[in-house]
Scaffold this motif. Structure first.
Motif, mmCIF file in Angstrom:
data_model
loop_
_atom_site.group_PDB
_atom_site.id
_atom_site.type_symbol
_atom_site.label_atom_id
_atom_site.label_comp_id
_atom_site.label_asym_id
_atom_site.label_seq_id
_atom_site.Cartn_x
_atom_site.Cartn_y
_atom_site.Cartn_z
ATOM 1 N N ILE A 1 41.788 5.604 -14.023
ATOM 2 C CA ILE A 1 43.236 5.807 -13.938
ATOM 3 C C ILE A 1 43.541 7.178 -13.346
ATOM 4 O O ILE A 1 44.442 7.319 -12.515
ATOM 5 C CB ILE A 1 43.900 5.635 -15.325
ATOM 6 C CG1 ILE A 1 43.831 4.156 -15.741
ATOM 7 C CG2 ILE A 1 45.343 6.108 -15.304
ATOM 8 C CD1 ILE A 1 44.242 3.895 -17.180
ATOM 9 N N ASP A 2 42.770 8.191 -13.736
ATOM 10 C CA ASP A 2 42.959 9.532 -13.168
ATOM 11 C C ASP A 2 42.744 9.514 -11.652
ATOM 12 O O ASP A 2 43.491 10.139 -10.904
ATOM 13 C CB ASP A 2 42.010 10.539 -13.819
ATOM 14 C CG ASP A 2 42.432 10.922 -15.233
ATOM 15 O OD1 ASP A 2 43.595 10.663 -15.605
ATOM 16 O OD2 ASP A 2 41.592 11.475 -15.963
ATOM 17 N N THR A 3 41.724 8.779 -11.213
ATOM 18 C CA THR A 3 41.456 8.658 -9.775
ATOM 19 C C THR A 3 42.616 7.961 -9.077
ATOM 20 O O THR A 3 43.066 8.386 -8.005
ATOM 21 C CB THR A 3 40.141 7.889 -9.529
ATOM 22 O OG1 THR A 3 39.070 8.619 -10.142
ATOM 23 C CG2 THR A 3 39.855 7.712 -8.051
ATOM 24 N N LEU A 4 43.124 6.880 -9.687
ATOM 25 C CA LEU A 4 44.271 6.173 -9.132
ATOM 26 C C LEU A 4 45.480 7.100 -9.034
ATOM 27 O O LEU A 4 46.179 7.123 -8.012
ATOM 28 C CB LEU A 4 44.606 4.950 -9.998
ATOM 29 C CG LEU A 4 45.850 4.154 -9.616
ATOM 30 C CD1 LEU A 4 45.713 3.561 -8.222
ATOM 31 C CD2 LEU A 4 46.117 3.065 -10.636
ATOM 32 N N ILE A 5 45.727 7.871 -10.069
ATOM 33 C CA ILE A 5 46.852 8.815 -10.061
ATOM 34 C C ILE A 5 46.670 9.856 -8.957
ATOM 35 O O ILE A 5 47.616 10.149 -8.207
ATOM 36 C CB ILE A 5 47.012 9.475 -11.450
ATOM 37 C CG1 ILE A 5 47.548 8.448 -12.461
ATOM 38 C CG2 ILE A 5 47.930 10.697 -11.381
ATOM 39 C CD1 ILE A 5 47.542 8.921 -13.908
ATOM 40 N N ASP A 6 45.462 10.406 -8.845
ATOM 41 C CA ASP A 6 45.195 11.392 -7.794
ATOM 42 C C ASP A 6 45.423 10.795 -6.409
ATOM 43 O O ASP A 6 46.053 11.420 -5.539
ATOM 44 C CB ASP A 6 43.751 11.913 -7.894
ATOM 45 C CG ASP A 6 43.533 12.801 -9.110
ATOM 46 O OD1 ASP A 6 44.532 13.232 -9.725
ATOM 47 O OD2 ASP A 6 42.356 13.048 -9.444
ATOM 48 N N ASN A 7 44.906 9.589 -6.189
ATOM 49 C CA ASN A 7 45.049 8.944 -4.880
ATOM 50 C C ASN A 7 46.507 8.615 -4.573
ATOM 51 O O ASN A 7 46.975 8.812 -3.446
ATOM 52 C CB ASN A 7 44.188 7.683 -4.796
ATOM 53 C CG ASN A 7 42.712 7.992 -4.765
ATOM 54 O OD1 ASN A 7 42.306 9.104 -4.463
ATOM 55 N ND2 ASN A 7 41.893 7.012 -5.083
ATOM 56 N N ALA A 8 47.239 8.098 -5.554
ATOM 57 C CA ALA A 8 48.654 7.765 -5.349
ATOM 58 C C ALA A 8 49.469 9.026 -5.082
ATOM 59 O O ALA A 8 50.352 9.032 -4.220
ATOM 60 C CB ALA A 8 49.202 7.014 -6.559
ATOM 61 N N THR A 9 49.163 10.103 -5.798
ATOM 62 C CA THR A 9 49.862 11.375 -5.590
ATOM 63 C C THR A 9 49.632 11.874 -4.176
ATOM 64 O O THR A 9 50.568 12.259 -3.465
ATOM 65 C CB THR A 9 49.379 12.431 -6.613
ATOM 66 O OG1 THR A 9 49.627 11.951 -7.930
ATOM 67 C CG2 THR A 9 50.073 13.761 -6.419
ATOM 68 N N SER A 10 48.379 11.855 -3.752
ATOM 69 C CA SER A 10 48.019 12.318 -2.414
ATOM 70 C C SER A 10 48.668 11.460 -1.325
ATOM 71 O O SER A 10 49.240 11.977 -0.361
ATOM 72 C CB SER A 10 46.493 12.289 -2.279
ATOM 73 O OG SER A 10 46.109 12.653 -0.993
ATOM 74 N N CYS A 11 48.591 10.150 -1.488
ATOM 75 C CA CYS A 11 49.152 9.230 -0.501
ATOM 76 C C CYS A 11 50.667 9.402 -0.408
ATOM 77 O O CYS A 11 51.233 9.462 0.695
ATOM 78 C CB CYS A 11 48.793 7.798 -0.875
ATOM 79 S SG CYS A 11 49.309 6.576 0.333
ATOM 80 N N SER A 12 51.330 9.492 -1.537
ATOM 81 C CA SER A 12 52.779 9.657 -1.555
ATOM 82 C C SER A 12 53.174 10.975 -0.886
ATOM 83 O O SER A 12 54.111 11.021 -0.079
ATOM 84 C CB SER A 12 53.282 9.619 -2.999
ATOM 85 O OG SER A 12 54.680 9.726 -3.038
ATOM 86 N N ALA A 13 52.447 12.032 -1.201
ATOM 87 C CA ALA A 13 52.747 13.349 -0.622
ATOM 88 C C ALA A 13 52.534 13.334 0.890
ATOM 89 O O ALA A 13 53.359 13.876 1.647
ATOM 90 C CB ALA A 13 51.877 14.421 -1.275
ATOM 91 N N MET A 14 51.444 12.705 1.335
ATOM 92 C CA MET A 14 51.180 12.651 2.779
ATOM 93 C C MET A 14 52.266 11.856 3.498
ATOM 94 O O MET A 14 52.738 12.259 4.570
ATOM 95 C CB MET A 14 49.807 12.045 3.055
ATOM 96 C CG MET A 14 48.660 12.994 2.771
ATOM 97 S SD MET A 14 47.072 12.381 3.352
ATOM 98 C CE MET A 14 46.766 11.053 2.211
#
Length: 129
Positions: free
Chosen positions: A62-75
């Motif tokens: 879940i932490d990995t999913l959160i990190d990836n979603a945060t990064s993708c959204s920011a990009m």
């Protein structure tokens, strides 16, 4: 008189041995009960350890999913902010949708993490007394 004294002595020894035997039998029974309880608790401990490892793994995913979603959204948002005027309407719309979707994924992942680990904590407290 000596025979009577010997008889009393032997009777007393017999009563003492009989009492000792009863105590030994009771202790053996209690020992078997404790061994059974220990086996049950050991099994439960193994199960809880396994669940804890599964939760740790789930938390990491879940932490990995959160990190990836945060990064993708920011990009997506950064790309949209910097290049909005240069992007064709369809691409601008897709970038906006990507930013919104990843933001919703992020919100869902954070809610899942919160629910999962609050529930696990409450369940662990109930199971442990």
């Amino acid at each position: 008189a000596q025979l009577e004294s010997s008889n009393r002595f032997l009777t007393n020894k017999y009563v003492a041995l009989d009492t000792s035997n009863a105590k030994t039998t009771a202790l053996a029974k209690k020992n078997r009960e404790l061994e059974a309880e220990n086996k049950f608790l050991s099994s439960k401990n193994t199960m809880l350890t396994s669940k804890a490892l599964n939760l740790a793994s789930a938390e990491s995913e879940i932490d990995t999913l959160i990190d990836n979603a945060t990064s993708c959204s920011a990009m997506a948002r950064t790309h949209l902010e910097r290049n909005s005027s240069l992007l064709p309407g369809t691409e601008r719309k897709l970038m906006s949708q990507l930013a919104e979707t990843t933001s919703r994924i992020l919100d869902s992942a954070e809610a899942l993490r919160s629910r999962l680990f609050n529930k696990a904590g409450q369940k662990g407290q109930r199971e442990n007394g």
